[in-house]
Design an enzyme around this catalytic site. Structure first.
Site, PDB file in Angstrom:
ATOM      1  N   GLU A 160      19.134  15.102 -12.405  1.00  0.00           N
ATOM      2  CA  GLU A 160      17.902  14.751 -13.106  1.00  0.00           C
ATOM      3  C   GLU A 160      17.225  16.058 -13.515  1.00  0.00           C
ATOM      4  OE1 GLU A 160      13.623  12.394 -12.643  1.00  0.00           O
ATOM      5  OE2 GLU A 160      14.958  12.542 -10.919  1.00  0.00           O
TER       6      GLU A 160
ATOM      7  N   ARG B 213      25.438  15.245   2.714  1.00  0.00           N
ATOM      8  CA  ARG B 213      24.806  16.510   2.358  1.00  0.00           C
ATOM      9  C   ARG B 213      25.207  17.567   3.386  1.00  0.00           C
ATOM     10  NH1 ARG B 213      20.525  16.677  -1.193  1.00  0.00           N
ATOM     11  NH2 ARG B 213      19.603  14.680  -1.821  1.00  0.00           N
TER      12      ARG B 213
ATOM     13  N   LYS C 186      13.734  19.293  -4.261  1.00  0.00           N
ATOM     14  CA  LYS C 186      13.160  19.828  -5.494  1.00  0.00           C
ATOM     15  C   LYS C 186      11.629  19.703  -5.480  1.00  0.00           C
ATOM     16  CE  LYS C 186      16.065  17.831  -8.545  1.00  0.00           C
ATOM     17  NZ  LYS C 186      16.689  17.484  -9.837  1.00  0.00           N
TER      18      LYS C 186
END
Length: 561
Positions: free
Chosen positions: A35, A262, A272
């Site tokens: 994104e 992860r 982010k």
């Protein structure tokens, strides 16, 4: 791909099984779908290496797709930065795609769902919807608008698209199962109203698809064979498949979502949202601050792209989330830089060294190797004069037998030059040493072939000529966070662990060969570490970032605490 060359990870095993079960190899296609709402970080680097690595292993195309469905947070700046990062890592995508490319098709499919009675416009408030959705242990209840007619839903949805309603008044929801144990299946939102300017489509749309609706359908439109996501998307897989069921044509490839864990990195933040907070609150200089875990920050610090790729390959992929010590990343950086960087001399904490018996106006240009690890050895010339700078730590007036550098009455070799012997010191009024006076053996010049030149001494130290040295700003970095897992305690603000000593700016001196050093070029400052020319550097003012030390000193510091 040869299964004999290496053991397969579980993602590769899934792909191999699909190929055995009839998926044609020429139908393999992967994607990396960020994104554009921030800069990519080290976690994204692992996902990039996974997807593009599979593309290389299987000779399959990989798409770069921007999930640009939330115009309130997305900007062209981030699109450009993401493309730059992927290319810098050494990868090239087959197709550059955007979820916004498919806005019309996604809207048309949403209309189809309404016509099939599988979607409806809900006019509840978000608070009422949250209550009505139930809890993980209690089934939800139906919206009072769930049984609207197809005609009414089509009319309202058309008017939503035409911008007739303010934000928050209506949403489009899929009609699935309000009693599902998977909360995501309880009539999820497909579209919401947003009167926001989109960085690509401008003001053409005022309704935008939700991630779950856009993601799987975009995979389908691009004919992605394997949609690889991090583990938090595991609960989304059921919804991913339900949405595909509504539009799937058996003649086409049906994307398969699979999840991997992860790999969090110690002493870093990879959210982010939190990275943006660090930038906005000026805890760092920007997204590319060399202390940041962003790819742009690592690039500016001097991390080579191959080191990041080697790090990703070393940690691999797993089914469980775990914390990787940042020292492993630094090891990969050190290993790569050792092979690729020229060795130069720099002094970061200088004290003047005067060679009393060296001729007053004499100047020599001595031969020095650039990189002993290189396949083809190259050399440069460094100036040698009567007065030099050496590291203050390389001299002690009195020292024990374990100190192998310069002391009064002992000998050391100056790198690429002569053997010297400490004679006396000059101090200021406060007792601080301002000059070290020594003598040199004129027959001991390195590489001269004389008996004196081959004489063994216990220590070798680096230096720069005071007459020729270039002054440089050197930025020395430490961990941005003092805590191994700054995000681990949800009750404590992660900013509590910001290291107040994460940046030290000092003035050093470097040899004159670095005068024209270009931004981004990495060097090994002999005996000190690896350094990179910063983007702020100019021909009038050199600026270097310390990339990583020659050894892992952090582990030693931690062991003492």
């Amino acid at each position: 791909m040869s299964t004999e060359e290496k053991s397969l990870n579980f993602i590769e095993q899934i792909i191999e099984e699909d190929l055995k079960n009839g998926l044609s190899k020429d139908k393999l296609r992967f994607r990396f779908p960020p994104e554009p709402n921030g800069y990519l970080h080290v976690g994204h680097a692992s996902a990039i290496c996974l997807n593009f690595g599979l593309g290389l292993d299987y000779n399959a195309p990989v798409n770069l797709r921007f999930d640009d469905t939330n115009p309130s947070k997305e900007e062209q700046e981030y699109v450009d930065a993401i493309k730059r990062d992927v290319q810098w890592l050494g990868f090239q995508w087959d197709r550059e795609c955007y979820a916004s490319d498919y806005f019309q098709q996604l809207y048309d499919w949403a209309v189809l769902l309404i016509q099939k009675g599988k979607a409806y416009v809900d006019s509840q408030t978000s608070e009422d919807m949250a209550i009505q959705k139930g809890t993980p242990t209690q089934a939800g209840t139906h919206s009072p608008f769930r049984d609207r007619s197809v005609e009414e839903n089509l009319d309202l949805f058309t008017r939503m698209k035409n911008g007739e309603f303010p934000k928050g008044t209506h949403v489009l929801r899929a009609k699935i199962d309000m009693a599902s144990p998977n909360m995501l299946m309880r009539d999820p939102i497909i579209y919401r109203i947003m009167h926001e300017h989109h960085h690509r489509t401008g003001n053409d749309w005022c309704i935008y698809p939700m991630y779950d609706w856009a993601h799987g359908e975009s995979d389908y439109l691009e004919q992605i064979s394997h949609s690889l996501c991090t583990l938090e998307f595991l609960p989304h897989r059921e919804l991913y498949d339900w949405f595909l069921d509504q539009i799937y044509d058996e003649k086409l490839v049906r994307p398969k979502q699979r999840e991997f864990a992860r790999r969090n990195l110690s002493h870093t933040i990879v959210s982010k949202r939190k990275l943006l907070q660090l930038v906005d609150e000026k805890h760092v200089s920007g997204w590319d601050d060399p202390r940041m875990s962003t790819i742009s920050g690592m690039r500016r610090r001097g991390y080579p792209p191959m080191a990041i790729r080697n790090f990703a390959n070393t940690i691999g992929i797993a089914k469980r989330t775990n914390l990787i010590d940042v020292s492993l990343l630094e090891f990969c950086v050190r290993e790569e830089l050792n092979k690729t960087t020229d060795r130069v001399m720099a002094v970061l904490n200088p004290v003047k060294l005067v060679i009393t018996n060296y001729p007053e106006n004499q100047e020599e240009w001595l031969d020095a190797e650039n990189n002993p690890e290189a396949e083809v050895m190259t050399h440069r010339k460094v100036p040698f004069t009567k007065e030099l700078y050496i590291e203050r730590e390389d001299f002690k007036e009195e020292a024990d037998k374990k100190f192998f550098r310069l002391t009064l009455g002992t000998e050391v070799r100056l790198k690429n030059a002569y053997i010297i012997k400490g004679e006396r010191v000059v101090k200021d009024a406060n007792g601080n040493i301002t000059e070290i006076h020594c003598s040199y053996d004129a027959d001991s010049k390195s590489g001269s072939g004389t008996e004196a030149s081959m004489r063994k001494v216990k220590g070798t130290i680096h230096w720069v000529s005071t007459q020729h040295a270039l002054q440089a700003e050197v930025r020395v970095y430490d961990r941005l966070f003092t805590h191994e897992n700054p995000d681990g305690d949800k009750d404590i603000d992660f900013k509590t662990y910001i290291n107040p000593n994460s940046l030290q700016v000092i003035t050093g001196y470097v040899e004159p060969s670095l005068k024209e050093a270009k931004s981004g070029t990495a060097y090994q400052f002999q005996r000190l570490g690896y350094f990179c020319v910063d983007a702020d550097s100019t021909s009038e003012k050199l600026v270097f970032n310390k990339t990583v030390g020659l050894r892992d000193t952090w582990a030693k510091i931690e062991s003492k605490e």
